[in-house]
Scaffold this motif. Sequence first.
Motif, PDB file in Angstrom:
ATOM      1  N   HIS A   1       0.859  -1.173   0.000  1.00 30.85           N
ATOM      2  CA  HIS A   1       0.000   0.000   0.000  1.00 30.85           C
ATOM      3  C   HIS A   1       0.898   1.226   0.000  1.00 30.85           C
ATOM      4  CE1 HIS A   1      -3.548  -2.440   0.896  1.00 30.85           C
ATOM      5  NE2 HIS A   1      -2.782  -3.106   1.733  1.00 30.85           N
ATOM      6  N   TYR A   2       1.063   1.818  -1.157  1.00 28.77           N
ATOM      7  CA  TYR A   2       1.983   2.950  -1.265  1.00 28.77           C
ATOM      8  C   TYR A   2       1.469   4.166  -0.504  1.00 28.77           C
ATOM      9  CZ  TYR A   2       4.269   0.020  -4.645  1.00 28.77           C
ATOM     10  OH  TYR A   2       4.910  -1.027  -5.237  1.00 28.77           O
ATOM     11  N   GLY A   3       0.164   4.307  -0.404  1.00 30.25           N
ATOM     12  CA  GLY A   3      -0.397   5.403   0.388  1.00 30.25           C
ATOM     13  C   GLY A   3      -0.054   5.245   1.861  1.00 30.25           C
ATOM     14  N   ARG A   4      -0.138   4.004   2.356  1.00 37.62           N
ATOM     15  CA  ARG A   4       0.241   3.740   3.748  1.00 37.62           C
ATOM     16  C   ARG A   4       1.722   3.994   3.972  1.00 37.62           C
ATOM     17  NH1 ARG A   4      -2.744  -1.946   5.338  1.00 37.62           N
ATOM     18  NH2 ARG A   4      -4.872  -1.184   5.101  1.00 37.62           N
ATOM     19  N   LEU A   5       2.535   3.608   2.992  1.00 34.71           N
ATOM     20  CA  LEU A   5       3.973   3.814   3.114  1.00 34.71           C
ATOM     21  C   LEU A   5       4.303   5.301   3.205  1.00 34.71           C
ATOM     22  CD1 LEU A   5       6.883   2.753   3.088  1.00 34.71           C
ATOM     23  CD2 LEU A   5       6.779   2.803   0.593  1.00 34.71           C
ATOM     24  N   ILE A   6       3.704   6.081   2.328  1.00 34.44           N
ATOM     25  CA  ILE A   6       3.958   7.528   2.331  1.00 34.44           C
ATOM     26  C   ILE A   6       3.435   8.149   3.618  1.00 34.44           C
ATOM     27  CG2 ILE A   6       3.353   9.698   1.189  1.00 34.44           C
ATOM     28  CD1 ILE A   6       3.426   8.076  -1.474  1.00 34.44           C
ATOM     29  N   ALA A   7       2.231   7.754   4.045  1.00 36.86           N
ATOM     30  CA  ALA A   7       1.666   8.297   5.282  1.00 36.86           C
ATOM     31  C   ALA A   7       2.510   7.912   6.496  1.00 36.86           C
ATOM     32  CB  ALA A   7       0.230   7.806   5.457  1.00 36.86           C
ATOM     33  N   SER A   8       3.024   6.692   6.520  1.00 34.80           N
ATOM     34  CA  SER A   8       3.866   6.254   7.632  1.00 34.80           C
ATOM     35  C   SER A   8       5.174   7.021   7.679  1.00 34.80           C
ATOM     36  CB  SER A   8       4.162   4.757   7.519  1.00 34.80           C
ATOM     37  OG  SER A   8       2.981   4.012   7.568  1.00 34.80           O
ATOM     38  N   LEU A   9       5.783   7.207   6.512  1.00 33.43           N
ATOM     39  CA  LEU A   9       7.032   7.959   6.478  1.00 33.43           C
ATOM     40  C   LEU A   9       6.813   9.416   6.880  1.00 33.43           C
ATOM     41  CD1 LEU A   9       8.710   6.503   3.279  1.00 33.43           C
ATOM     42  CD2 LEU A   9       9.491   6.252   5.627  1.00 33.43           C
ATOM     43  N   VAL A  10       5.738  10.019   6.382  1.00 32.65           N
ATOM     44  CA  VAL A  10       5.448  11.413   6.738  1.00 32.65           C
ATOM     45  C   VAL A  10       5.149  11.529   8.232  1.00 32.65           C
ATOM     46  CG1 VAL A  10       3.757  13.272   6.432  1.00 32.65           C
ATOM     47  CG2 VAL A  10       4.718  12.120   4.439  1.00 32.65           C
ATOM     48  N   ALA A  11       4.387  10.558   8.782  1.00 31.73           N
ATOM     49  CA  ALA A  11       4.046  10.595  10.208  1.00 31.73           C
ATOM     50  C   ALA A  11       5.284  10.513  11.095  1.00 31.73           C
ATOM     51  CB  ALA A  11       3.084   9.459  10.544  1.00 31.73           C
ATOM     52  N   CYS A  12       6.324   9.876  10.615  1.00 27.69           N
ATOM     53  CA  CYS A  12       7.558   9.789  11.407  1.00 27.69           C
ATOM     54  C   CYS A  12       8.553  10.879  11.038  1.00 27.69           C
ATOM     55  CB  CYS A  12       8.190   8.417  11.242  1.00 27.69           C
ATOM     56  SG  CYS A  12       7.244   7.128  12.057  1.00 27.69           S
ATOM     57  N   LEU A  13       8.512  11.369   9.812  1.00 27.04           N
ATOM     58  CA  LEU A  13       9.460  12.406   9.416  1.00 27.04           C
ATOM     59  C   LEU A  13       9.066  13.791   9.928  1.00 27.04           C
ATOM     60  CD1 LEU A  13      10.479  11.247   5.838  1.00 27.04           C
ATOM     61  CD2 LEU A  13      11.850  11.213   7.927  1.00 27.04           C
ATOM     62  N   ILE A  14       7.805  14.018  10.225  1.00 30.31           N
ATOM     63  CA  ILE A  14       7.420  15.306  10.826  1.00 30.31           C
ATOM     64  C   ILE A  14       8.048  15.460  12.215  1.00 30.31           C
ATOM     65  CG2 ILE A  14       5.475  16.637  11.741  1.00 30.31           C
ATOM     66  CD1 ILE A  14       3.890  15.726   9.258  1.00 30.31           C
ATOM     67  N   PRO A  15       7.916  14.468  13.116  1.00 32.30           N
ATOM     68  CA  PRO A  15       8.653  14.585  14.380  1.00 32.30           C
ATOM     69  C   PRO A  15      10.172  14.585  14.159  1.00 32.30           C
ATOM     70  CG  PRO A  15       7.018  12.857  14.550  1.00 32.30           C
ATOM     71  CD  PRO A  15       7.030  13.310  13.130  1.00 32.30           C
ATOM     72  N   GLY A  16      10.616  13.892  13.113  1.00 36.99           N
ATOM     73  CA  GLY A  16      12.038  13.905  12.781  1.00 36.99           C
ATOM     74  C   GLY A  16      12.519  15.286  12.375  1.00 36.99           C
ATOM     75  N   TYR A  17      11.669  16.005  11.669  1.00 38.32           N
ATOM     76  CA  TYR A  17      12.004  17.377  11.295  1.00 38.32           C
ATOM     77  C   TYR A  17      12.106  18.258  12.538  1.00 38.32           C
ATOM     78  CZ  TYR A  17      11.657  22.082   9.439  1.00 38.32           C
ATOM     79  OH  TYR A  17      11.886  23.402   9.173  1.00 38.32           O
ATOM     80  N   VAL A  18      11.181  18.084  13.465  1.00 33.64           N
ATOM     81  CA  VAL A  18      11.234  18.840  14.722  1.00 33.64           C
ATOM     82  C   VAL A  18      12.519  18.500  15.473  1.00 33.64           C
ATOM     83  CG1 VAL A  18      10.109  19.171  16.970  1.00 33.64           C
ATOM     84  CG2 VAL A  18       8.724  19.024  14.891  1.00 33.64           C
TER      85      VAL A  18
ATOM     86  N   ILE B   1      17.206   7.245  11.557  1.00 31.85           N
ATOM     87  CA  ILE B   1      16.358   6.706  12.626  1.00 31.85           C
ATOM     88  C   ILE B   1      14.884   6.941  12.316  1.00 31.85           C
ATOM     89  CG2 ILE B   1      15.641   7.051  15.028  1.00 31.85           C
ATOM     90  CD1 ILE B   1      18.567   7.458  15.749  1.00 31.85           C
ATOM     91  N   PHE B   2      14.539   8.158  11.938  1.00 29.80           N
ATOM     92  CA  PHE B   2      13.128   8.458  11.695  1.00 29.80           C
ATOM     93  C   PHE B   2      12.603   7.794  10.417  1.00 29.80           C
ATOM     94  CE2 PHE B   2      13.918  11.616  14.965  1.00 29.80           C
ATOM     95  CZ  PHE B   2      12.759  11.506  15.725  1.00 29.80           C
TER      96      PHE B   2
ATOM     97  N   LEU C   1       2.163   1.142  21.298  1.00 32.57           N
ATOM     98  CA  LEU C   1       3.515   1.210  21.867  1.00 32.57           C
ATOM     99  C   LEU C   1       4.449   1.978  20.940  1.00 32.57           C
ATOM    100  CD1 LEU C   1       3.922  -2.368  23.351  1.00 32.57           C
ATOM    101  CD2 LEU C   1       4.058  -0.216  24.611  1.00 32.57           C
ATOM    102  N   PHE C   2       4.281   1.785  19.646  1.00 34.14           N
ATOM    103  CA  PHE C   2       5.117   2.496  18.688  1.00 34.14           C
ATOM    104  C   PHE C   2       4.901   4.003  18.777  1.00 34.14           C
ATOM    105  CE2 PHE C   2       5.906   4.524  14.657  1.00 34.14           C
ATOM    106  CZ  PHE C   2       7.178   4.070  14.361  1.00 34.14           C
ATOM    107  N   VAL C   3       3.646   4.428  18.812  1.00 28.20           N
ATOM    108  CA  VAL C   3       3.338   5.855  18.907  1.00 28.20           C
ATOM    109  C   VAL C   3       3.887   6.423  20.217  1.00 28.20           C
ATOM    110  CG1 VAL C   3       1.442   7.517  19.112  1.00 28.20           C
ATOM    111  CG2 VAL C   3       1.360   5.740  17.362  1.00 28.20           C
ATOM    112  N   PHE C   4       3.767   5.675  21.301  1.00 21.96           N
ATOM    113  CA  PHE C   4       4.310   6.123  22.583  1.00 21.96           C
ATOM    114  C   PHE C   4       5.836   6.254  22.506  1.00 21.96           C
ATOM    115  CE2 PHE C   4       5.509   5.312  27.103  1.00 21.96           C
ATOM    116  CZ  PHE C   4       4.981   6.492  27.616  1.00 21.96           C
ATOM    117  N   THR C   5       6.486   5.318  21.845  1.00 24.41           N
ATOM    118  CA  THR C   5       7.939   5.398  21.651  1.00 24.41           C
ATOM    119  C   THR C   5       8.306   6.658  20.887  1.00 24.41           C
ATOM    120  OG1 THR C   5       8.111   2.980  21.588  1.00 24.41           O
ATOM    121  CG2 THR C   5       9.954   4.216  20.682  1.00 24.41           C
ATOM    122  N   LEU C   6       7.582   6.944  19.833  1.00 20.38           N
ATOM    123  CA  LEU C   6       7.854   8.129  19.022  1.00 20.38           C
ATOM    124  C   LEU C   6       7.679   9.418  19.831  1.00 20.38           C
ATOM    125  CD1 LEU C   6       8.612   8.759  16.064  1.00 20.38           C
ATOM    126  CD2 LEU C   6       6.177   8.988  15.598  1.00 20.38           C
ATOM    127  N   ILE C   7       6.642   9.463  20.641  1.00 15.24           N
ATOM    128  CA  ILE C   7       6.391  10.659  21.463  1.00 15.24           C
ATOM    129  C   ILE C   7       7.487  10.837  22.511  1.00 15.24           C
ATOM    130  CG2 ILE C   7       4.828  11.622  23.208  1.00 15.24           C
ATOM    131  CD1 ILE C   7       2.517  10.362  21.564  1.00 15.24           C
TER     132      ILE C   7
END
Length: 187
Positions: free
Chosen positions: A24-41, A76-77, A103-109
């Motif tokens: 699912h390329y949409g899921r892949l892009i959404a997953s990467l964006v969801a982790c790269l936004i905190p990575g940008y911060v 990492i991100f 657990l993953f979302v909690f780890t990211l936060i």
Amino acid sequence: MTRFIIFIPLREQYTAHTMKKEHHYGRLIASLVACLIPGYVALYLFTTSIPGWYSSLKKPDFLPSNLIVFYAIIIIFCLLGLSLYSIWNAGLNHNEVRAALHLFVFTLIVFLLWFGSFFFLQALFFAFVIMVMVVAVMVCTLVQSLRSAVTSAFFMVPCLILMLIICYANLQIVLLNSGLPVWGIIP
């Protein structure tokens, strides 16, 4: 000589939630964006502290240059994004997979909190305590992923290794800069 064979039956929950073959390329892009936004911060917090406060710290000899740390944060991100994609693709309708996702979302936060406490608040000891929590939650996430979305573990193991290195480096920075305030500064 007698051999003992231990038979541990695999429950359905351990085998049913492996990654599906479809992509699912949409899921892949959404997953990467969801982790790269905190990575940008995280990168913003890191790069803005380099010219001033961070460069004045005593650092251990094994710590690489700032440019390598910059790219390690990106890696990492990105790995976290691929791990999130693997968990999401395993099927969120299963309780085991949802637990891994939580657990993953909690780890990211908590990992993002580490960046804030280390680079924004400049609270070295507090950041070390948070990084120990990050490693503990990442281990729990890894174990849960092995139970539900095995493919995500391939991306989490390198992240865990890098986080252990960050944790050790944070401890060394705390020890080398013992004169700094324990709880940091209020910017």
